[in-house]
Design an enzyme around this catalytic site. Sequence first.
Site, mmCIF file in Angstrom:
data_model
loop_
_atom_site.group_PDB
_atom_site.id
_atom_site.type_symbol
_atom_site.label_atom_id
_atom_site.label_comp_id
_atom_site.label_asym_id
_atom_site.label_seq_id
_atom_site.Cartn_x
_atom_site.Cartn_y
_atom_site.Cartn_z
ATOM 1 N N ASP A 284 69.940 22.897 11.051
ATOM 2 C CA ASP A 284 68.680 23.998 11.250
ATOM 3 C C ASP A 284 67.952 23.795 10.128
ATOM 4 O OD1 ASP A 284 67.004 26.122 11.862
ATOM 5 O OD2 ASP A 284 68.617 27.227 12.417
HETATM 6 C C1 BGC Z 1 65.428 28.686 13.580
HETATM 7 C C2 BGC Z 1 65.492 27.560 14.603
HETATM 8 C C3 BGC Z 1 64.191 26.808 14.930
HETATM 9 C C4 BGC Z 1 64.077 26.179 13.503
HETATM 10 C C5 BGC Z 1 62.587 25.230 13.833
HETATM 11 C C6 BGC Z 1 64.566 27.960 12.213
HETATM 12 O O1 BGC Z 1 64.494 28.738 11.179
HETATM 13 O O2 BGC Z 1 66.685 29.205 13.312
HETATM 14 O O3 BGC Z 1 65.931 28.117 15.799
HETATM 15 O O4 BGC Z 1 64.313 25.947 16.106
HETATM 16 O O5 BGC Z 1 63.656 27.200 12.599
HETATM 17 O O6 BGC Z 1 61.554 25.985 13.836
#
Ligand code: BGC
Length: 736
Positions: A284
Amino acid sequence: MFQPFSTAALACAILGASGLIGPAVAQADASAAVRPWMNPALSLDQRAALLDAQLTQAERQALLHGALGLAYKGAPAPVGSLGSAGFIHGVPRLGVPALQETDAGMGVTNPLNARPGDGATAFPSILALGATWSPQLAHALGAGVAREARSKGFNVLLAGGVNLIREPRGGRNFEYLSEDPLLSGVLGGEGIAGVQGQKVISTVKHFALNAQETGRMTHDARLGEVALRQSDLLAFQVAIERGRPGAVMCAYNKVNGDYACDNPWLLTKVLRDDWGYRGWTMSDWGATHRVEAALSGLDQQSGEQLDEAVLFGERLAHAVDTGQAPATRVSEMSRRILRSMLEVGLLDRAEAEPADTAESLNLAQQIAEQSMVLLKNDQILPLAKLRRIAVIGGHADLGVLSGGGSSQVIPVGGATATFRAGGEGEMARRTINYLPTSPLEALRDRAGAQTKVSFADGRYPKAAALLAKDADVAIVFVNQWTVESFDVSDLSLPEGQDALIEAVASANPNTIVVLQTGGPVLMPWKDKVASIVQAWYPGQRGAQALAAILFGDINPSGRLPVTFPAAEAQLPRPVLPGSDSRDGAFSIDYEIEGDAVGYRWYARQDLKPLYPFGYGLSYTRFGYDRLEITNTDRLVVRFEVANLGSRAGADVPQVYLTDKPSGRTLRLLGWRRVALPAQGRTRVEIEVDPRLLADFSMDGHQWRIAAGRYELKIGASAADLALGGVVRLKASSMRP
Ligand code: BGC
């Protein structure tokens, strides 16, 4: 420095002396002759190995880490990026495209308006999709979003959220499907398959046990292996089997002491060794903490500006040079990425057609129509011919509510209203977006010129009550905005909306409440209102869907994918974990409920929720009979569903396991969404996944079915089980 791998030696080592390469290449077409990894006669592993063997050190390194695909903190967007959440450089000389990654659970996002004015269809929330219980709609949604994404040039969707809803106050519940591993796994897997059918990679995320936002970057989610395998991990396992996602995004939080993105047990033992997962793992955004995460099984660092440093670039290369990381592991990382790209077709996809917006909008409406849950109806819906309707509150004059964070979609033409969330810190930068179209207008359109539809904004309950008093019915819109990174502190409706409902219901007994919420809320006014409709965040055709339901053009058929508690005291953790923590370094004890998530907890504790899992009313009635359970090589449940009323409608009969040799239980085994004409009847057949009958056994690390008697029940919800039957099973076991 990182040593360039000997390409020939590597290909030989991986492909072995099978002799496959020679003849297969000879038969391949012209492009495969030049680029043998494009030869479809070879296995994906062989193709990925051939391609990987061509990479220079710099090319391989570039595949393993990526930046935000937009300008950030004064630094420009990476060259070649489209403007989105993530960007990974490709290898143009070998035909490997850059990975253009966009968040896209409920539509293609445009973070920070990085692509100025570029809107997309805003579909209902994923929890609304969960309420349809429809694998077909999940598949169609994945395909629909992917078509739009592809036409904009994206090839990776950060979609596929299958975390179980364990915490009703969770800020991202609207991004998840349900509290049940089978429902989440099946719908999640179908969504992923829908995306990848369009030659766009989908992730499944956030692996694993990312059940609340409070302390999400730091908290330690604790749950023993047996319970974890039987709950949250099972949702991922089913989704991966069904959808074959190209990538798995690991979560921010720790799981049993190790960060999920640096967790050898999760990323290597469970995912790869036990489940045989062949794609890649990406972190993530801001969840890679050290180079050693590569050795735990993490293949790619994402959103690297949010980490302390670029860890999977030079630093990983240095670790290889100094013998701290094996070169073979690094080439395994790039091979996995290339394998998924080859499998999904990123290297041989044609220019995309422009997406069909009308088709997307129709799909958004269909999902909204099938997701809304009629929770209560004292004979008032569907609406008859009326003189006066009072519409109150919820900014129903402006639009429908949407959830916030990385999944936020802004439709073509923009939001109809945007408010600053206000407050301090990060929240101060957040915005609350209302999307077209306005429910007030949709209701006016549908009601026709004979009916006067008036609006009160609901700021003052007294004014709202005055308007309601003169009307035949009052429709009160109440909202709970939720947003990634923040949980709600309790389950009450914010900003005095409970008092608003009370005031309106006292003035007019024909009060209908429409909820737009991120998940469950408490309803202290439940007995005072005539009708309650749960509309979730209904997407940009939500207003039309709602009007169609209230007026009876559509018979409501959504069913709750999550239990609505009667009080927070009923929850496994009545106080939100970490709500009083200053540094986020706390752990969450999920052992309290273990694998008894949601409805299973209520059954185990003998608690009566406000509304149970699986529940939802219709304008007609359904009945079930002629149950037959057969168990030859597979357990199959057959029964008939009858529409007993005078209106066409759709039902979602559910099959639960209620007793097994180890004792009483409650577990969803299957369901079917069936549409039936008035007085219609149909036979349904549901095959049961044996893992749902089994227990995960630490002894031998496998699923085990104990010999003995199993009781199954069919019903309209987890708390309304009528028709039952018994089957005897022999002992058996299955691989993990
Ligand atoms: C989120 C993800 C997301 C990623 C990219 C993160 O903060 O937890 O679900 O895909 O950001 O935007």
